[in-house]
Motif scaffolding. Structure first.
Motif, mmCIF file in Angstrom:
data_model
loop_
_atom_site.group_PDB
_atom_site.id
_atom_site.type_symbol
_atom_site.label_atom_id
_atom_site.label_comp_id
_atom_site.label_asym_id
_atom_site.label_seq_id
_atom_site.Cartn_x
_atom_site.Cartn_y
_atom_site.Cartn_z
ATOM 1 N N ALA A 118 0.850 -1.184 0.000
ATOM 2 C CA ALA A 118 0.000 0.000 0.000
ATOM 3 C C ALA A 118 0.887 1.237 0.000
ATOM 4 O O ALA A 118 2.035 1.198 0.481
ATOM 5 N N LEU A 119 0.357 2.321 -0.529
ATOM 6 C CA LEU A 119 1.011 3.613 -0.427
ATOM 7 C C LEU A 119 0.390 4.357 0.743
ATOM 8 O O LEU A 119 -0.839 4.462 0.837
ATOM 9 N N VAL A 120 1.229 4.859 1.631
ATOM 10 C CA VAL A 120 0.746 5.456 2.882
ATOM 11 C C VAL A 120 1.267 6.880 3.003
ATOM 12 O O VAL A 120 2.466 7.133 2.839
ATOM 13 N N HIS A 121 0.347 7.798 3.283
ATOM 14 C CA HIS A 121 0.705 9.183 3.598
ATOM 15 C C HIS A 121 0.540 9.384 5.088
ATOM 16 O O HIS A 121 -0.533 9.139 5.650
ATOM 17 N N VAL A 122 1.610 9.819 5.734
ATOM 18 C CA VAL A 122 1.570 10.106 7.161
ATOM 19 C C VAL A 122 1.814 11.600 7.348
ATOM 20 O O VAL A 122 2.851 12.119 6.935
ATOM 21 N N PRO A 123 0.872 12.317 7.953
ATOM 22 C CA PRO A 123 1.050 13.762 8.126
ATOM 23 C C PRO A 123 2.177 14.079 9.090
ATOM 24 O O PRO A 123 2.564 13.251 9.918
ATOM 25 N N ALA A 124 2.678 15.296 8.991
ATOM 26 C CA ALA A 124 3.795 15.709 9.840
ATOM 27 C C ALA A 124 3.425 15.680 11.313
ATOM 28 O O ALA A 124 4.276 15.460 12.171
ATOM 29 N N ASN A 125 2.135 15.897 11.628
ATOM 30 C CA ASN A 125 1.693 15.934 13.021
ATOM 31 C C ASN A 125 1.134 14.594 13.477
ATOM 32 O O ASN A 125 0.263 14.535 14.331
ATOM 33 N N GLU B 172 2.175 1.584 14.595
ATOM 34 C CA GLU B 172 3.230 2.501 14.167
ATOM 35 C C GLU B 172 2.886 3.972 14.390
ATOM 36 O O GLU B 172 3.792 4.805 14.534
ATOM 37 N N TYR B 173 1.589 4.300 14.399
ATOM 38 C CA TYR B 173 1.183 5.703 14.491
ATOM 39 C C TYR B 173 0.102 5.866 15.559
ATOM 40 O O TYR B 173 -0.524 4.900 15.984
ATOM 41 N N LYS B 174 -0.112 7.116 15.961
ATOM 42 C CA LYS B 174 -1.179 7.406 16.920
ATOM 43 C C LYS B 174 -2.479 7.615 16.149
ATOM 44 O O LYS B 174 -2.771 8.715 15.703
ATOM 45 N N VAL B 175 -3.222 6.539 15.966
ATOM 46 C CA VAL B 175 -4.474 6.568 15.206
ATOM 47 C C VAL B 175 -5.627 6.880 16.151
ATOM 48 O O VAL B 175 -5.721 6.320 17.243
ATOM 49 N N ALA C 183 0.187 13.295 17.132
ATOM 50 C CA ALA C 183 -1.124 13.452 17.757
ATOM 51 C C ALA C 183 -2.078 12.431 17.160
ATOM 52 O O ALA C 183 -1.807 11.846 16.120
ATOM 53 N N ASN C 184 -3.212 12.193 17.820
ATOM 54 C CA ASN C 184 -4.189 11.254 17.285
ATOM 55 C C ASN C 184 -4.682 11.748 15.940
ATOM 56 O O ASN C 184 -5.256 12.831 15.837
ATOM 57 N N ALA C 185 -4.481 10.954 14.912
ATOM 58 C CA ALA C 185 -4.822 11.361 13.548
ATOM 59 C C ALA C 185 -5.935 10.481 12.996
ATOM 60 O O ALA C 185 -5.993 9.283 13.290
ATOM 61 N N PRO C 186 -6.822 11.045 12.175
ATOM 62 C CA PRO C 186 -7.805 10.216 11.481
ATOM 63 C C PRO C 186 -7.102 9.293 10.492
ATOM 64 O O PRO C 186 -6.019 9.602 9.988
#
Length: 298
Positions: A48-55, A138-141, A58-61
């Motif tokens: 998959a191609l994944v975009h992770v925002p710079a922030n 891996e991320y704060k979802v 924090a809890n991200a959608p």
């Protein structure tokens, strides 16, 4: 001389095979925004191609964006408009495997997604499960803001995810898709659906039938009200007694993802988050409640 000619001939034959097997590359303008991630699911490499925002600290959608049959994650990441509409979200564009489509690909030579629960040993549900575990690790979802959208076969699969993984999502937004199963198979879920009245593949009448199923599942009103406009697109909302409205975005085009659809999808997603789970009362709170009940006069 014969040996040199043989080497050249073999090289000429091998080049097209190599080109066909090569993973599609993102164009330069989006390559920095997405990273290719890999999983082994049921013994098969999935990507998959994944975009992770710079922030992302924090809890991200989290939004899963599924390409149509015969499409690619690379194409969908460029054409969907989701990155431009919601760069603050974690965006996942999965890549499908060769899949049979009775409508457009009966031999199953092109990439796509399973079309029913139980098809292909549920390989795409298993893929989704693996990606979700990975994203959470891996991320704060933000677990109250997990969404699914997709075009065509990807829209169908978003509906299937509602059916099979409904507790996971806050809302879905299929584009040029449909759902054929009974409303009783569904838990209430906010839905935005984009449909073209001149769609030659997923007939508009079939999409209208889907609207009826969604309204029944979500206990929506039969009469719609204006909800939003974006460019030439007008959205209508069918309010729900269960907090799960249906919004329809109907345009006069065909089997397309119209300009402005992503803006409306993101607006809809932002308006709908899952209610936070109620915390279990502590032992002290339970004891206090029991004492209060005992002290109440008959």
């Amino acid at each position: 001389m014969r040996i040199l000619s043989l080497i050249l001939a073999i090289s000429f034959i091998a080049l097209p095979i190599h080109a066909q097997e090569k993973t599609p590359e993102l164009p330069a303008k989006t390559s920095e925004a997405f990273v290719k991630q890999q999983w082994i699911v049921d013994g098969v490499e999935r990507t998959a191609l994944v975009h992770v925002p710079a922030n992302a600290t924090a809890n991200a959608p989290l939004v899963f964006c599924w390409h149509g049959h015969g499409g690619t994650a690379s194409q969908a990441s460029r054409a969907s408009g989701m990155l431009q509409a919601w760069p603050e979200a974690i965006l996942v564009f999965p890549q499908g495997l060769p899949t049979v489509s009775q409508l457009v690909d009966p031999e199953g030579k092109k990439s796509g997604w399973q079309t029913a629960v139980g098809n292909n040993d549920d390989r795409d549900f298993n893929f989704f499960d693996a990606m979700l575990v990975s994203m959470r690790k891996e991320y704060k979802v933000d677990d109250q803001r997990i969404y699914s959208t997709g075009h065509s076969n990807g829209g169908f699969f978003s509906y299937l995810l509602w059916q099979a993984r409904g507790a996971t999502f806050a809302a879905i937004a299929p584009v040029a898709g449909a759902y054929r199963k009974p409303a009783s198979d569904l838990v209430p879920m906010p839905v935005l659906h984009v449909a073209g009245t001149n769609d030659p593949l997923v007939k508009f009448s079939n999409q209208e039938a889907t609207f009826a199923i969604v309204r029944k599942a979500n206990d929506c009103s039969d009469e719609g009200k204006p909800w939003a406009k974006e460019g030439d697109l007008t959205a209508t909302i069918y309010e729900s007694t269960k907090g799960a409205p249906l919004v329809t975005v109907i345009h006069d085009g065909g089997h397309s993802n119209p300009k402005g659809a992503a803006v409306l999808i993101v607006r809809f997603f932002k308006e709908h988050a899952k209610p936070a789970a109620k915390a279990e009362p502590s032992t002290d709170e339970k004891q206090t409640t029991r004492k209060s009940e005992q002290n109440v006069s008959p």
